[in-house]
Design an enzyme around this catalytic site. Structure first.
Site, short mmCIF file in Angstrom:
data_model
loop_
_atom_site.label_atom_id
_atom_site.label_comp_id
_atom_site.label_asym_id
_atom_site.label_seq_id
_atom_site.Cartn_x
_atom_site.Cartn_y
_atom_site.Cartn_z
CB SER A 54 -4.67 15.10 -11.64
OG SER A 54 -6.54 15.24 -12.29
CB ALA A 102 -5.08 19.44 -1.48
CG ASP A 154 -1.52 0.81 1.92
OD1 ASP A 154 -1.61 1.75 0.29
OD2 ASP A 154 -2.67 1.08 1.99
CE1 TYR A 205 -7.17 12.10 -7.78
CE2 TYR A 205 -7.34 13.84 -9.76
CZ TYR A 205 -6.70 12.59 -9.26
OH TYR A 205 -6.47 12.23 -10.48
CE LYS A 236 -3.32 12.54 -8.90
NZ LYS A 236 -2.54 11.11 -8.93
N1 LIG Z 1 -8.37 8.11 -15.24
C1 LIG Z 1 -8.52 9.08 -14.85
O1 LIG Z 1 -9.40 9.66 -15.70
C2 LIG Z 1 -7.10 10.56 -14.70
C3 LIG Z 1 -7.05 11.48 -14.95
C4 LIG Z 1 -5.87 12.11 -14.04
C5 LIG Z 1 -5.02 11.58 -13.68
N2 LIG Z 1 -4.81 10.42 -13.20
C6 LIG Z 1 -4.49 9.45 -11.99
O2 LIG Z 1 -3.43 8.43 -12.53
C7 LIG Z 1 -3.13 7.60 -11.38
C8 LIG Z 1 -3.57 6.32 -12.33
O3 LIG Z 1 -4.85 5.83 -12.63
P1 LIG Z 1 -6.34 5.29 -13.30
O4 LIG Z 1 -7.27 6.14 -13.52
O5 LIG Z 1 -4.84 4.07 -13.70
O6 LIG Z 1 -6.57 4.17 -11.93
P2 LIG Z 1 -7.04 3.09 -11.49
O7 LIG Z 1 -7.87 2.44 -12.98
O8 LIG Z 1 -8.42 3.39 -10.14
O9 LIG Z 1 -5.86 2.18 -11.04
C9 LIG Z 1 -5.28 2.82 -9.85
C10 LIG Z 1 -3.99 1.75 -9.68
O10 LIG Z 1 -3.62 1.86 -8.80
C11 LIG Z 1 -3.45 1.20 -7.36
N3 LIG Z 1 -3.58 2.13 -6.05
C12 LIG Z 1 -4.80 2.16 -5.58
N4 LIG Z 1 -4.67 2.09 -4.11
C13 LIG Z 1 -3.63 2.13 -4.07
C14 LIG Z 1 -2.89 1.94 -2.56
N5 LIG Z 1 -2.95 2.43 -1.95
N6 LIG Z 1 -1.49 1.06 -3.12
C15 LIG Z 1 -0.89 0.99 -4.10
N7 LIG Z 1 -1.69 0.66 -5.20
C16 LIG Z 1 -2.95 1.15 -5.33
C17 LIG Z 1 -4.41 -0.24 -7.52
O11 LIG Z 1 -4.82 -1.66 -7.35
P3 LIG Z 1 -5.69 -2.13 -7.41
O12 LIG Z 1 -6.29 -2.59 -7.98
O13 LIG Z 1 -4.57 -3.14 -6.33
O14 LIG Z 1 -6.71 -1.48 -6.45
C18 LIG Z 1 -4.67 0.16 -9.20
O15 LIG Z 1 -3.84 -0.68 -9.77
C19 LIG Z 1 -3.40 7.85 -10.12
O16 LIG Z 1 -2.36 8.62 -9.59
C20 LIG Z 1 -4.77 8.95 -10.79
O17 LIG Z 1 -4.73 10.00 -9.97
C21 LIG Z 1 -5.75 9.90 -13.47
#
Ligand SMILES: NC(=O)c1ccc[n+]([C@@H]2O[C@H](COP(=O)([O-])OP(=O)(O)OC[C@H]3O[C@@H](n4cnc5c(N)ncnc54)[C@H](OP(=O)(O)O)[C@@H]3O)[C@@H](O)[C@H]2O)c1
Length: 241
Positions: free
Chosen positions: A139, A154, A58, A152, A156
Site C-alpha cells: 500500500s 508498519a 484465515d 497498517y 505494509k
Molecule cells: N482498497 C484500497 O484502497 C487499498 C489500497 C491499498 C492497499 N490495499 C490492499 O489491497 C488488498 C485487498 O484489499 P481490498 O480493498 O480488495 O479489500 P476488501 O475488498 O475488503 O477484500 C478483502 C479480501 O480479503 C479477505 N480477507 C480479509 N481478512 C482475511 C483473513 N484474515 N484471511 C483470509 N482472507 C481474508 C476477504 O475475505 P472475506 O470476504 O471472507 O472477509 C476479502 O476476500 C489488501 O491487502 C489491502 O490492504 C487496498
C-alpha cells in the site's frame, strides 16, 4: 498451473483471480468468512471459461494456513502452486494515542504475518521446480505513512521490505518476488472514506478500479516481467511520487 490469491473473493483479489483465470491459471480463491462472495467469484471465473477452487482459511492463523495448504497438497500430489498473490488484508484506523494492542496486532497479523504464514508453505515446491511468481499487495501507506495507520503502515512497510529480502533469497531459483502499492481503490475496504475530499489530492482525480491494480499484479506474474524482482510498483494515480 495453479495460482493462489489470498482474499481472492472480493475487491482487488477478485479482480486478480478473474484475470489470472483468463490467462489459463486454475485459481485457488482463498477467503476468510464470506463464502457467498467466494462462490460468486468462482462462478464468474467459470462463466468466463476458466476454472478454480475455493480454499477457506484465515491468513493470520498459522495453524489454519498450514492445515489447509497441507490438505491441498495431499489432494494434488502431482501439482504445485506456482503463483502466489498475498493480497488478503484489513485496516483498523486509529490514532496511535487511542490504538489498543488488539488493533495493532490484528492488522500486523493479517497484513504481514500472513506473508510468512502462506509463503513459507509454498516456497519449497517453487524452489524444487525452479519456477515461481510471488506478488505482495502492499500500500501507499507502507511507502509514505498515513496518519491513523501506524499499524497498517508498519505492516505494509514490512511487507515491502520482506519482498525485497525474499527476492534476494530465491532469485537464483527462477522465482520473482514483487509488490504493488495501491493508493485508494474502490472496494469495500474504502467504504466510509470521504472520496470527494480525498480525490482532490490525487493527480488523476479519482480512486482506482480494482482491475487497474489487477492488471499490474498480472503483469508481474507474466513472462513479460521475467526480469523484474524485488520491486514495488505504485498504482496510486500520482498521489505519491
Ligand atoms: N482498497 C484500497 O484502497 C487499498 C489500497 C491499498 C492497499 N490495499 C490492499 O489491497 C488488498 C485487498 O484489499 P481490498 O480493498 O480488495 O479489500 P476488501 O475488498 O475488503 O477484500 C478483502 C479480501 O480479503 C479477505 N480477507 C480479509 N481478512 C482475511 C483473513 N484474515 N484471511 C483470509 N482472507 C481474508 C476477504 O475475505 P472475506 O470476504 O471472507 O472477509 C476479502 O476476500 C489488501 O491487502 C489491502 O490492504 C487496498
Amino acid at each position: 498451473m495453479y495460482a493462489l490469491v489470498t482474499g481472492g473473493s472480493r475487491g482487488i483479489g477478485k479482480a486478480v483471480a478473474l484475470r489470472l483465470a483468463q490467462q489459463g491459471y486454475k485459481v485457488i480463491i482463498n477467503y476468510q468468512s464470506n463464502q457467498a462472495a467466494a462462490e460468486q467469484t468462482l462462478s464468474e471465473i467459470r462463466q468466463a471459461g476458466g476454472d478454480g477452487e475455493l480454499l477457506q482459511f484465515d491468513v493470520s492463523d498459522r495453524e489454519a494456513v498450514v492445515s489447509a495448504l497441507s490438505e491441498w497438497k495431499q489432494q494434488h500430489p502431482d501439482d504445485y502452486i506456482e503463483v502466489l498473490v498475498n493480497n488478503a488484508g484489513i485496516r483498523c484506523d486509529k490514532l496511535l494515542v487511542w490504538m489498543e494492542p488488539e488493533d495493532f496486532n490484528k492488522v500486523l497479523q493479517t497484513n504481514l504475518y500472513s506473508f510468512y504464514n502462506v509463503t513459507r508453505q509454498l516456497i519449497e515446491p517453487m524452489i524444487r521446480h525452479k519456477n515461481g511468481r510471488i506478488v505482495n499487495v502492499a500500500s501507499l501507506s507502507g511507502q509514505h505513512g498515513l496518519a491513523g495507520q501506524c499499524n497498517y503502515s508498519a505492516a505494509k512497510g514490512g511487507l515491502i521490505a520482506a519482498t525485497k529480502a525474499l527476492a534476494l533469497e530465491v532469485g537464483r531459483k527462477n522465482i520473482t518476488v514483487n509488490a504493488v502499492a495501491p493508493g485508494f481503490v474502490k472496494t469495500d475496504m474504502v467504504e466510509g472514506l470521504d472520496e470527494a475530499e480525498l480525490k482532490k489530492q490525487i493527480p488523476l482525480s479519482r480512486f482506482a478500479q480494482p482491475e487497474e491494480v489487477a492488471a499490474v499484479v498480472c503483469f508481474l506474474v507474466s513472462k513479460d516481467a521475467s526480469y523484474i524482482t524485488g520491486e514495488c510498483i505504485s498504482v496510486n494515480g500520482g498521489l505519491y511520487m
